[in-house]
Enzyme design. Structure first.
Site, PDB file in Angstrom:
ATOM      1  N   SER A  93       2.855  -0.734   0.674  1.00 10.18           N
ATOM      2  CA  SER A  93       2.270  -1.572   1.723  1.00 10.18           C
ATOM      3  C   SER A  93       3.356  -2.389   2.434  1.00 10.18           C
ATOM      4  O   SER A  93       4.337  -1.819   2.916  1.00 10.18           O
ATOM      5  CB  SER A  93       1.189  -2.446   1.097  1.00 10.18           C
ATOM      6  OG  SER A  93       0.411  -3.094   2.072  1.00 10.18           O
ATOM      7  N   ASP A 112      -6.054   5.784   5.308  1.00 13.21           N
ATOM      8  CA  ASP A 112      -5.692   4.449   4.836  1.00 13.21           C
ATOM      9  C   ASP A 112      -6.048   3.428   5.916  1.00 13.21           C
ATOM     10  O   ASP A 112      -5.690   3.588   7.082  1.00 13.21           O
ATOM     11  CB  ASP A 112      -4.189   4.430   4.544  1.00 13.21           C
ATOM     12  CG  ASP A 112      -3.684   3.123   3.957  1.00 13.21           C
ATOM     13  OD1 ASP A 112      -4.449   2.143   3.901  1.00 13.21           O
ATOM     14  OD2 ASP A 112      -2.510   3.087   3.551  1.00 13.21           O
ATOM     15  N   HIS A 158      -5.388   2.857  -0.420  1.00 18.18           N
ATOM     16  CA  HIS A 158      -4.151   2.192  -0.024  1.00 18.18           C
ATOM     17  C   HIS A 158      -3.294   2.021  -1.273  1.00 18.18           C
ATOM     18  O   HIS A 158      -3.664   1.301  -2.202  1.00 18.18           O
ATOM     19  CB  HIS A 158      -4.491   0.832   0.590  1.00 18.18           C
ATOM     20  CG  HIS A 158      -3.309   0.047   1.046  1.00 18.18           C
ATOM     21  ND1 HIS A 158      -2.497   0.455   2.075  1.00 18.18           N
ATOM     22  CD2 HIS A 158      -2.800  -1.141   0.622  1.00 18.18           C
ATOM     23  CE1 HIS A 158      -1.546  -0.439   2.274  1.00 18.18           C
ATOM     24  NE2 HIS A 158      -1.710  -1.420   1.403  1.00 18.18           N
TER      25      HIS A 158
END
Length: 520
Positions: A205, A425, A454
């Site tokens: 991320s 995502d 994710h």
């Protein structure tokens, strides 16, 4: 870049732009080797902990220092491939437990070759100072995020302005140095403290952006680079949040379609659009009467946002939805909120760092009219997350620091990097992975086709994990002409309803998704 011009607030805190270049601290700051001590847990018994001291300003290595908290699972193989730094994202995520998770989740023969290093970035967790601008900022019940009246809008504006002011008051000397470039310079001092010529890196991320910025600043010090669920660096951060709103709305509708497929269990109907209408009807009722005095519309959205990150939560969110609508029972919904949506230990710190980094990293509109215009336009097509997300980031409209220059992460000086991206995502939409693949020369992109979660490696997909293990073993990356991807792995099947009702507290999902958290 941001979607609107920025007018800097008068009297804002400032800092020089030297942070954006190679740091003076890199040349002159004497960083000490960590003094590792055992800090193992039942789950990660070999974990060790330490700290390192770094300059608050990398342009002023003789000035004030701060500390970074580290963790380590040492290598056990005869031959070490050096440190593997791991980061869970955020910004604001604590990474110390991620080291233990990665060490225990990789194949044993791969993990044994690395010193797996977790760290709390500056301002986070056990690092000092740890930011906490406004304790219990997310206490219930918050104003309705959708500003359907001038009063609701003013209540939310007052709230976010107070947060920005609290940060300015508590941390005037620190805020200018809470940003991604400063954190990237920290990584290089961690490298030096570990006495490593080069580092390996695995970031999820926001951690993908941090890793890409580090690689831009120090390309010759990167050995291997893994980026999972990739931030689009051309949209940090205002535009990326507007893009998230569309993606989360799509993911919420995928959840509605999943509920429709399991009507026999949840009794909410077989038409996804009809089920979505019932969800928004539930939201409207909670605006009038919050469940147990603690779950209003903002808290309801907080509860269901995690389902956009990880579909393993869907059965428990659907149970709460069904109980409220079909049985008039708000108990499961309150329990779901407490497990998935409520602010917990460390969340005030995480949000404070999240805001400080994003507001400092890039320009944001300072004219609230621009926010209002943009978010109402997105809301018309994507109502699920838009205004909740807007208020989450709105302190940046009033932030007391100006912005540093956004980093162009384009790089042709790296060894092959390995990127992982799911096609659906929501938090870091698919185009981010494709964009970074194009910007990092020689990189390889592995796509999880049909995946909506994710954070996708080390989360149960054996195909993805084989590519990760091969890369960490000897640097092997897939090369193929499969459109934008070098390799494609099929997503895991969506979950199925449990045979009987289960308390949400028994289903926190995979360990990885708990470590990554939300809003990453």
């Amino acid at each position: 870049m941001c979607g609107a011009a920025v007018v800097m607030a008068a009297g804002g805190l400032t800092a020089g732009t030297a942070e954006a270049g190679p740091s003076g601290a890199d040349r002159t700051f004497q960083v000490a080797a960590p003094a590792w001590k055992a800090c193992g847990t039942d789950k990660y018994p070999t974990l060790q902990c330490a700290s390192v001291e770094v300059p608050l300003s990398h342009a002023d290595p003789e000035g004030r220092t701060i500390t970074l908290a580290l963790s380590r699972v040492p290598h056990t193989a005869q031959r070490s491939q050096g440190p593997l730094l791991v980061n869970p994202g955020g910004p604001g995520g604590s990474g110390r437990n991620l080291a233990g998770f990665v060490a225990s989740s990789l194949p044993k023969q791969v993990a044994a070759q690395y010193d797996i290093i977790g760290f709390d970035p500056r301002g986070v967790g056990a690092s000092t100072p740890a930011l906490d601008c406004a304790p219990r900022f997310f206490r219930t019940v918050r104003p309705d995020p959708v500003p359907v009246s001038a009063g609701a809008e003013q209540a939310n504006l007052a709230r976010v302005k107070s947060f920005a002011e609290a940060c300015r008051t508590k941390y005037p000397d620190v805020l200018p140095y809470i940003n991604t470039v400063s954190a990237a310079h920290d990584l290089d001092l961690i490298r030096r403290a570990l006495d490593a010529e080069r580092v390996n890196y695995l970031g999820y991320s926001y951690g993908t952006y941090l890793g890409a910025v580090y690689a831009k600043l120090y390309p010759d010090r990167v050995r291997r680079l893994v980026l999972d669920s990739v931030v689009d660096p051309t949209q940090v951060w205002y535009d990326s949040n507007l893009g998230q709103d569309h993606a989360f709305n799509d993911r919420h509708r995928a959840f509605m379609a999943w509920v429709a497929r399991h009507d026999a269990h949840y009794r909410l109907g077989t038409d996804p659009e009809g089920i979505e209408e019932r969800w928004y009807a539930m939201r409207a009722e909670l605006a009038e009467k919050p469940a147990d005095g603690k779950v209003g519309p903002a808290e309801l959205e907080d509860t269901y946002i995690p389902g956009g990150y990880y579909n393993g939560y869907w059965p428990y969110l659907a149970e709460a939805f069904s109980a409220y609508v079909n049985d008039g029972d708000d108990g499961p919904l309150v329990e779901a909120y407490e497990n998935f949506g409520a602010s917990g230990d460390g969340d005030d710190n995480g949000y404070s760092v999240y805001t400080a980094v994003e507001c400092r990293d890039a320009t944001w509109p300072r004219d609230w009219e621009q926010w209002r215009k943009d978010n109402w336009a997105v809301y018309e097509r994507a109502p699920f997350l838009t205004w909740n997300n807007a208020w989450y980031n709105a302190p940046c409209a009033f932030w007391p620091t100006d912005a540093v220059r956004t980093v162009d992460i384009t790089n042709d000086e790296l060894p092959p990097a390995l990127l992982f991206q799911a096609t659906h995502d929501a938090a870091t939409p698919y185009r981010g992975g494709v964009t970074v693949h194009q910007l990092l020369a020689g990189s390889s992109l592995v796509v999880e086709q049909g995946g909506g979660n994710h954070g996708i490696t080390l989360s149960g997909n054996a195909c993805l994990d084989r590519h990760l293990a091969a890369y960490l073993t000897d640097g092997t990356v897939p090369r193929g002409a499969q459109g934008e991807a070098d390799a494609v792995c099929e997503a895991l099947p969506d979950p199925t309803p449990p045979a009987s009702k289960a308390a949400p507290s028994t289903a926190r999902g995979s360990t990885l998704h708990n470590l990554l958290g939300f809003r990453s």
